[in-house]
Design an enzyme around this catalytic site. Structure first.
Site, PDB file in Angstrom:
ATOM      1  N   TYR A 149      37.801  27.488 -89.585  1.00  0.00           N
ATOM      2  CA  TYR A 149      37.123  26.929 -88.411  1.00  0.00           C
ATOM      3  C   TYR A 149      38.039  27.093 -87.211  1.00  0.00           C
ATOM      4  O   TYR A 149      39.224  26.779 -87.269  1.00  0.00           O
ATOM      5  CB  TYR A 149      36.826  25.443 -88.637  1.00  0.00           C
ATOM      6  CG  TYR A 149      36.176  24.756 -87.448  1.00  0.00           C
ATOM      7  CD1 TYR A 149      34.868  25.066 -87.065  1.00  0.00           C
ATOM      8  CD2 TYR A 149      36.863  23.786 -86.721  1.00  0.00           C
ATOM      9  CE1 TYR A 149      34.273  24.425 -85.988  1.00  0.00           C
ATOM     10  CE2 TYR A 149      36.268  23.136 -85.645  1.00  0.00           C
ATOM     11  CZ  TYR A 149      34.977  23.454 -85.277  1.00  0.00           C
ATOM     12  OH  TYR A 149      34.383  22.827 -84.215  1.00  0.00           O
ATOM     13  N   ASP A 244      45.737  30.757 -85.683  1.00  0.00           N
ATOM     14  CA  ASP A 244      45.160  29.534 -85.136  1.00  0.00           C
ATOM     15  C   ASP A 244      45.910  28.361 -85.766  1.00  0.00           C
ATOM     16  O   ASP A 244      45.604  27.927 -86.877  1.00  0.00           O
ATOM     17  CB  ASP A 244      43.662  29.470 -85.434  1.00  0.00           C
ATOM     18  CG  ASP A 244      43.030  28.189 -84.894  1.00  0.00           C
ATOM     19  OD1 ASP A 244      43.765  27.354 -84.315  1.00  0.00           O
ATOM     20  OD2 ASP A 244      41.807  28.029 -85.057  1.00  0.00           O
ATOM     21  N   LYS A 272      45.597  19.511 -81.089  1.00  0.00           N
ATOM     22  CA  LYS A 272      45.895  18.337 -81.928  1.00  0.00           C
ATOM     23  C   LYS A 272      47.282  17.743 -81.644  1.00  0.00           C
ATOM     24  O   LYS A 272      47.429  17.041 -80.655  1.00  0.00           O
ATOM     25  CB  LYS A 272      45.657  18.657 -83.404  1.00  0.00           C
ATOM     26  CG  LYS A 272      44.169  19.038 -83.597  1.00  0.00           C
ATOM     27  CD  LYS A 272      43.650  19.193 -84.990  1.00  0.00           C
ATOM     28  CE  LYS A 272      42.134  19.340 -84.925  1.00  0.00           C
ATOM     29  NZ  LYS A 272      41.579  20.491 -85.618  1.00  0.00           N
TER      30      LYS A 272
HETATM   31  C1  PLP Z   1      40.430  21.342 -84.826  1.00  0.00           C
HETATM   32  C2  PLP Z   1      40.546  22.800 -84.852  1.00  0.00           C
HETATM   33  C3  PLP Z   1      40.053  23.610 -83.819  1.00  0.00           C
HETATM   34  C4  PLP Z   1      39.213  23.061 -82.699  1.00  0.00           C
HETATM   35  O1  PLP Z   1      39.924  22.185 -81.882  1.00  0.00           O
HETATM   36  P1  PLP Z   1      39.092  21.182 -80.936  1.00  0.00           P
HETATM   37  O2  PLP Z   1      40.163  20.463 -80.178  1.00  0.00           O
HETATM   38  O3  PLP Z   1      38.309  20.294 -81.863  1.00  0.00           O
HETATM   39  O4  PLP Z   1      38.217  21.998 -80.067  1.00  0.00           O
HETATM   40  C5  PLP Z   1      40.314  24.959 -83.861  1.00  0.00           C
HETATM   41  N1  PLP Z   1      41.029  25.497 -84.865  1.00  0.00           N
HETATM   42  C6  PLP Z   1      41.513  24.764 -85.874  1.00  0.00           C
HETATM   43  C7  PLP Z   1      42.312  25.421 -86.947  1.00  0.00           C
HETATM   44  C8  PLP Z   1      41.280  23.389 -85.923  1.00  0.00           C
HETATM   45  O5  PLP Z   1      41.735  22.681 -86.950  1.00  0.00           O
END
Ligand code: PLP
Length: 434
Positions: A149, A244, A272
């Site tokens: 994701y 990511d 995060k």
């Molecule tokens: C949480 C997450 C996202 C999205 O981040 P948001 O701040 O919710 O838009 C993208 N990539 C990874 C790996 C994530 O865990």
């Protein structure tokens, strides 16, 4: 007349009201308990490793706002930084010193990052990184992996993990076919299909994007061969390798998964933990790539509130804490204690589980199969997971409300918290069997 709340919990009342006003009662689908049923507790307050809901229940928190709270809720150093920033002003729309201070910390800590741009969320970070990789290479193709994701970016919302997977719509209506026409989806950890994809399309691939430890189909660990093949093929074909690390950045090591595994991508996305609970994302990487970004380059990307001074202050305090405290040995120790405890709780109840863990990030998959990709993750017994989850919730343990998410231990969870969690896990596994 005021509604009669005497027969319902305050959370139930608040959820009913919210559901009339906000789609599903929530501002992000993963919070809605769609996969496990029931009403999500509405939270009132956080303190260290604990959450307190509006009905007066206390929970040991293994969600940590889905990642940011590496040092628990309301860490004094982070609160103080936010308070000091607030007094000066909340947003200027003009450059501030704090932006370069956070940029410097990120560059010092994350191996691949030579230059970095701040944004407001992980989604913005990945969306921007894809655009920059396409602008830099002059190509359109993007490889992603099933079950990963990367936020709700149109071109990446295919075979997506997290809430999309949990709610059974890994590919969303509203994304026109054109938006995903250049997206190639491959199975995670599958070297053979990766080689084939590069043989067939290598010279049209702008980027490969992946979670270098997956959290969003539950915790899935890359094989060393998979990561080194990715690096080699991207270099050979001039494709931008994007890690990511929105979840893994500052979580699995100070320099993220790239430092842990010794594989340096061309670009990295962050979120995060970098905002310490405030809305911050970032993307960075090689200077030649980042110099394509507007205003120095032609790839346009902007943000009215990007680099917000209050959010920057929180992020600076977080990264300084990490550097001063080095929480990773403790996170490893307590993460292992939790995993060992969950394993023995399951064995005692005769429940098959597979536990995947990297440091303080882990998932208990209710399956007898080794979990290395989306196909094996989805062999899990999600109905049994829902019963186990509610057993733990009733006993004061707050886990992510889906089989396909990773839980997080913080540096302020105590050994007593873990012991209490394991006792609750034993009782909840035996509920599942009845
Ligand atoms: C949480 C997450 C996202 C999205 O981040 P948001 O701040 O919710 O838009 C993208 N990539 C990874 C790996 C994530 O865990």
């Amino acid at each position: 007349m005021l509604p009669d709340t005497s027969k319902r919990t305050r959370s139930e009342f608040l959820f009913e009201r919210a559901s009339r006003l906000i789609p599903g009662g929530v501002n992000s689908p993963a919070r809605a308990f769609g996969a496990v049923g029931g009403t999500p507790p509405f939270m009132k307050r956080g303190e260290g490793a604990y959450l307190f809901d509006v009905d007066g229940n206390r929970f040991i928190d293994y969600v940590g706002s889905w990642g940011p709270h590496l040092f628990g809720h309301r860490h004094p150093a982070i609160l103080q930084a936010i308070e000091q920033a607030l007094i000066i002003g909340t947003s200027f729309g003009a450059p501030t010193e704090a932006e370069a201070e956070l940029a410097q910390l990120v560059i010092d800590m994350v191996p691949s990052v030579e230059m970095v741009r701040m944004v407001n969320s992980g989604t913005e970070a990945t969306m921007s990184a894809i655009r920059v990789a396409r602008g830099f290479t002059g190509r359109n193709g993007v490889v992603k992996f099933a079950g990963c994701y990367h936020g709700h970016v149109d071109s990446l919302l295919v075979a997506a993990g997290s809430g999309a997977l949990t709610l059974g719509c890994p590919s969303s209506p509203g994304v026109p076919p054109g938006a995903t026409a250049d997206t190639v989806v491959l199975p995670y950890n599958d070297c053979e299909s990766l080689e084939v994809a590069f043989q067939e399309n290598g010279d049209q691939l702008a980027a490969v994007i992946l979670e270098p430890v997956v959290g969003n189909m539950g915790c899935v660990i890359p094989t060393p061969e998979f990561l080194s093949l990715l690096r080699r093929l991207c270099t050979q074909h001039g494709t931008v390798l994007i890690f990511d690390e929105v979840m893994t950045g500052f979580r699995v090591a100070a320099g993220g998964a790239q430092q842990l595994f010794g594989i340096t991508p061309d670009m990295t996305t962050l979120g995060k933990i970098i905002g310490a609970g405030m809305p911050v994302g970032a993307y960075g990487g090689r200077a030649d790539i980042m110099n394509c970004v507007s205003p120095v380059g032609k790839v346009y990307q902007a943000g009215t509130l990007a680099g917000n001074p209050v959010a920057m202050a929180a992020g600076i305090a977080m990264l300084n804490l990490i550097r001063e405290r080095n929480p990773y040995p403790r996170l490893e120790q307590i993460g292992e204690k939790l995993a060992v405890g969950f394993q023995s709780a399951a064995s005692a109840a005769g429940v098959d589980v597979r536990i995947n863990r990297v440091g303080s990030m882990l998932t208990v998959f209710l399956t007898s199969q080794t979990v290395t990709n989306l196909a094996s993750a989805t062999t899990s017994d999600t109905a049994r997971f829902a019963r186990w989850f509610h057993g733990l919730l009733n006993r004061g343990v707050y886990l992510p409300c889906s089989q396909f998410e990773a839980l997080f231990v913080s540096a302020v969870h105590t050994d007593a918290d873990i012991d209490q969690t394991i006792a609750a896990a034993i009782a909840s596994f035996s509920d599942c069997n009845n």
